[in-house]
Structure formats: structure tokens, C-alpha cells
Write a protein that holds these residues in place. Sequence first.
Motif, PDB file in Angstrom:
ATOM      1  N   ILE A  23     -38.961 -57.776  84.017  1.00  0.00           N
ATOM      2  CA  ILE A  23     -40.037 -58.290  85.457  1.00  0.00           C
ATOM      3  C   ILE A  23     -41.253 -59.368  84.777  1.00  0.00           C
ATOM      4  CG2 ILE A  23     -41.708 -58.264  88.215  1.00  0.00           C
ATOM      5  CD1 ILE A  23     -40.320 -55.003  87.328  1.00  0.00           C
ATOM      6  N   LEU A  56     -36.350 -60.140  87.653  1.00  0.00           N
ATOM      7  CA  LEU A  56     -37.148 -60.149  88.837  1.00  0.00           C
ATOM      8  C   LEU A  56     -38.510 -61.038  88.357  1.00  0.00           C
ATOM      9  CD1 LEU A  56     -36.973 -56.843  90.724  1.00  0.00           C
ATOM     10  CD2 LEU A  56     -35.877 -59.146  91.467  1.00  0.00           C
ATOM     11  N   THR A  57     -38.944 -61.849  89.608  1.00  0.00           N
ATOM     12  CA  THR A  57     -40.320 -62.573  89.418  1.00  0.00           C
ATOM     13  C   THR A  57     -41.614 -63.007  90.291  1.00  0.00           C
ATOM     14  OG1 THR A  57     -39.534 -64.807  90.412  1.00  0.00           O
ATOM     15  CG2 THR A  57     -39.221 -64.872  88.102  1.00  0.00           C
ATOM     16  N   ALA A  58     -42.723 -62.244  89.995  1.00  0.00           N
ATOM     17  CA  ALA A  58     -43.405 -62.011  90.880  1.00  0.00           C
ATOM     18  C   ALA A  58     -44.891 -63.186  90.557  1.00  0.00           C
ATOM     19  CB  ALA A  58     -43.954 -60.420  90.110  1.00  0.00           C
ATOM     20  N   GLU A  83     -48.286 -57.741  91.870  1.00  0.00           N
ATOM     21  CA  GLU A  83     -47.196 -57.830  92.776  1.00  0.00           C
ATOM     22  C   GLU A  83     -45.751 -58.001  91.910  1.00  0.00           C
ATOM     23  OE1 GLU A  83     -43.672 -61.351  93.963  1.00  0.00           O
ATOM     24  OE2 GLU A  83     -45.361 -61.058  95.635  1.00  0.00           O
ATOM     25  N   ALA A  84     -46.171 -57.837  90.177  1.00  0.00           N
ATOM     26  CA  ALA A  84     -45.167 -57.467  89.225  1.00  0.00           C
ATOM     27  C   ALA A  84     -45.131 -55.937  89.492  1.00  0.00           C
ATOM     28  CB  ALA A  84     -45.779 -57.738  88.166  1.00  0.00           C
ATOM     29  N   ILE A  87     -32.628 -55.329  96.473  1.00  0.00           N
ATOM     30  CA  ILE A  87     -33.395 -55.783  95.802  1.00  0.00           C
ATOM     31  C   ILE A  87     -33.183 -57.109  95.078  1.00  0.00           C
ATOM     32  CG2 ILE A  87     -35.050 -55.802  93.301  1.00  0.00           C
ATOM     33  CD1 ILE A  87     -35.879 -53.015  94.620  1.00  0.00           C
ATOM     34  N   LEU A 121     -43.427 -54.541  92.601  1.00  0.00           N
ATOM     35  CA  LEU A 121     -41.977 -54.492  91.836  1.00  0.00           C
ATOM     36  C   LEU A 121     -41.637 -53.090  91.409  1.00  0.00           C
ATOM     37  CD1 LEU A 121     -40.954 -58.492  92.371  1.00  0.00           C
ATOM     38  CD2 LEU A 121     -40.355 -56.844  93.486  1.00  0.00           C
ATOM     39  N   ARG A 139     -41.465 -50.335  92.504  1.00  0.00           N
ATOM     40  CA  ARG A 139     -40.225 -50.154  93.448  1.00  0.00           C
ATOM     41  C   ARG A 139     -38.993 -49.836  92.573  1.00  0.00           C
ATOM     42  NH1 ARG A 139     -38.344 -54.966  98.002  1.00  0.00           N
ATOM     43  NH2 ARG A 139     -36.716 -53.251  99.006  1.00  0.00           N
ATOM     44  N   VAL A 140     -38.382 -50.209  91.926  1.00  0.00           N
ATOM     45  CA  VAL A 140     -37.587 -50.628  90.892  1.00  0.00           C
ATOM     46  C   VAL A 140     -37.130 -49.401  90.048  1.00  0.00           C
ATOM     47  CG1 VAL A 140     -36.430 -51.636  88.365  1.00  0.00           C
ATOM     48  CG2 VAL A 140     -37.358 -53.246  90.365  1.00  0.00           C
TER      49      VAL A 140
END
Length: 442
Positions: free
Chosen positions: A134, A173-175, A180-181, A233, A184, A187-188
Motif C-alpha cells: 500500500i 492500493l494507494t491512499a 488513510e494508508a 477491496i 487500509l 482493513r486488509v
Amino acid sequence: MAKEKLGTGEILSAFFDDGVYTPLLASGTVEVAHGCAGGQPVYAVCQNGGALTVKDVEKQIKALEMACLTGNPVVTFYDAAGAKLDEGLDVLTAASRLNAAIAKASGVVPQVAVVVGVCGATAALAAASADVCIMAEGAELFFTAPFTSAAHGDKLPGAGSAGFAAKAGVAALTAKDAAEAAALAARVVTLLPGNNLAGPSVFEFEAPSAAPDFAKYDAEKAVAALVDEGSAIELFSAFGKNVYTALATVNGNAVGVVATRPEGLCRVCVDKAARLVRLCDAFSIPVVTVVNSEGFVPSASEDEAGGIRAAARLAGTYADATTAKVALLAGKAVGPVYTALANADLRLAVTGCTVSALDPMAAARVLYKEELEASDNLAAATAAKAAQYAANECSAQAAVAAGAADLAVDAAVARAALVNALDILASKRVQRLPKKHGNMAL
């Protein structure tokens, strides 16, 4: 870099549940902490932007070793100004040991890399080796610093940026920022099991609001109608755009999803699909494959660039995977695409799909050659024969009768059929033949 850079404590607080964690190795450029993210016990390794010493690298190795001992994932936040040069070759050999530790832990516990600052050279190698990478906007990821590359005449827009890494297939993924990263990453981690022996997590869920509509096929919408509401996701959205890949839940259980888009599959798309399947298989996450594709890109240039080798690797990845696999034949599944992607424990053929060894138009030209040549309108006659062949020989019912599919289902009940298939396969067990490893076309 971002104007207001988050400190180590702020990043860890954004990552761990309620900002609560236990510092383990907290001095120097690297801090190690343990806590819960989404209820999942996890180790976090956080760099603070300074230069890495041998002791800093050894802390990262220690975190990986502890993770393997306790069966917890590792999330590493990358932000370091390279290695401390006055430590000479010692820091280089330490980086080599770290790479070995990452490889040893791979497939044992999930590893997530989160790039929130500068991540270059050997650190970039480590971040790209994670199961999921990420990257925050404003962070940098590179082997060679973009300004150095530009000075040698190799200047590319956005080199080293999050968008650049996403297009290259490094960042899944990018944030917009580090906070936010971190969210994420949490969540992953929640969707991944703690380790390769842990049972799957079960989540509360809501059924999707829309029913599947494969007649107006859109890969992302098709997946959204199959998985639990809001659970998907998407990974690698900027890379290999003719394949959609995601982690999600179905009936509260984590799955990996590969859904082809109707356009041809290039070698990049194939690599993207294979990577997700490999990740899911390592941690026994079921794989759901939605197949509707014109096939692999019909191009000699693509073949020369490695298209056949990539397709062979995809086919080998699916065949080698022992996790539960369900293929939903939602549209065209013809020839090599069927061979590679429909290698599943259960294959569900949706009414209206086309399952065939050869495209119906090409098959009609071969099978009815003399009859077509005698017709007054070759194009119309060929189209009619192809439609007849598709209806009689390539339908969902024909696929079931021939053993190319296990069940024919209507689109309206595709999610229910998928849920049942995954329930049937929940207790799947496989014993491998004794060998060191196979030899894929890498």
C-alpha cells in the motif's frame, strides 16, 4: 512529501484498534509494536524517516521471527533515508538477512508493506516482496532515485510516486495520506488469516443490493452482485485493467475474486490474476473466478513479449492451488482461457454463457465449410451456423452434459449457487505428492 508528516506514534495509533498497542522495540529509526487491527493480533514495524542502522534492520528481522512464532501478520511502514553509510558493508549484509527473513515468513504469516515516506533501493525490494503493498500519495518508492535517473536521460512523469508504483503493479492500493494508508492496511489485515494454519475469519454481512446481470456484463458490477455488500477491496486497479481482482467476503467468509473483463487478456492482466491466486492459496482463502473473456490477446508481438509464458504461469498457478476454487462461467469461456481459469473444484455455468474449445464462428467455418461455400450470402450463413452451433454445443446445459461444468444456473440465483458451492468446499483437504516445488514458467 506531505506538508504535515505523521509521526511514528500517530501512524501506529491510526493503524491499531482505538490507537492501543504495546511498544516492543521502540528506540532508533525503527519501532516495533504489537496490538490488534480489526480485531486481528498483528505486529507493526514503523520507520521514522531516519537512516537505518544494522540494529534497526535486526529489529525488523526480530519482528518477522516473532510473527512466525506467534502466528500473527506483520505490517511494515516504510520511511527511511537509506542506510547509515558509516556502518559500511555490515548494513548491506543485514539487509540481505532481512530479505531472507521475508522469504522465510512468506506464506507463513501475511506481510503488508505500507509506504508512507521514502522507500528506496533495498527497502523497495523488501516492500515489493510483501503480500500486499500500500502506498500513500506523496511517498516515494524506487530503486534509482528519479532525479538520478533523469540526470542520465531517463525521465518519466511521476517516477517514484504512488500512481507510478500502482501502474507498475507494485502498489496494490494507494491512499491520499499516511493515515488513510494505515486504515487500509488494517482493513486488509482483517480479511487475511493470522497465519497459514489459522481458520478463516467470519464477518457480519449484508447481501448485495443488486442481483447479478451477466447479459450487461461489467466485471466490477458482477462481482459487487456476488459478494457481500461493500466488502470488496479492489487490488491493483491501475495494473492489468482487463482483469478485476479483489479481496471480499461471501456470506461473511473471506474470498479472493478474479473477474475477467470481455477484452483480451494480455500478459500483464495474466500476471495480476496469478498473483492474487497465489496469495489466496498461501493462506487457504477460497478463490472465486468469474470468466467472460474474448481470450488471450491474439498477437504475435504479445507472444514474443512473453504472453504464452505468462499464460502458462497463470494456468500453472490455478492448477497448483489447493485452496477451494469456484469458477463462474458468466460469458465466453473458450479454448485456453477456459483451460487456465476454469481449473476449479466446482464450475457453475450461467445460462447464456459460451463454453467451447473453439470460438463458435471459427468452429462453424470448419464444420460447415462446404455448406457455407455453397450459400448465396457467406457472412449471413456463417453467422447463422455459428449461432446454431453455440446454442446446441456451447450452452451452459451442453457444458454440464459434457462435463465441462458441474451445474447450470440462472444469473438471478448465481450468488446463492456460489454460496452453496463455497459451503460444500469449506472442508476441502488436499495431500500433495512429495516434491520440493514445481517449476512454473517464471
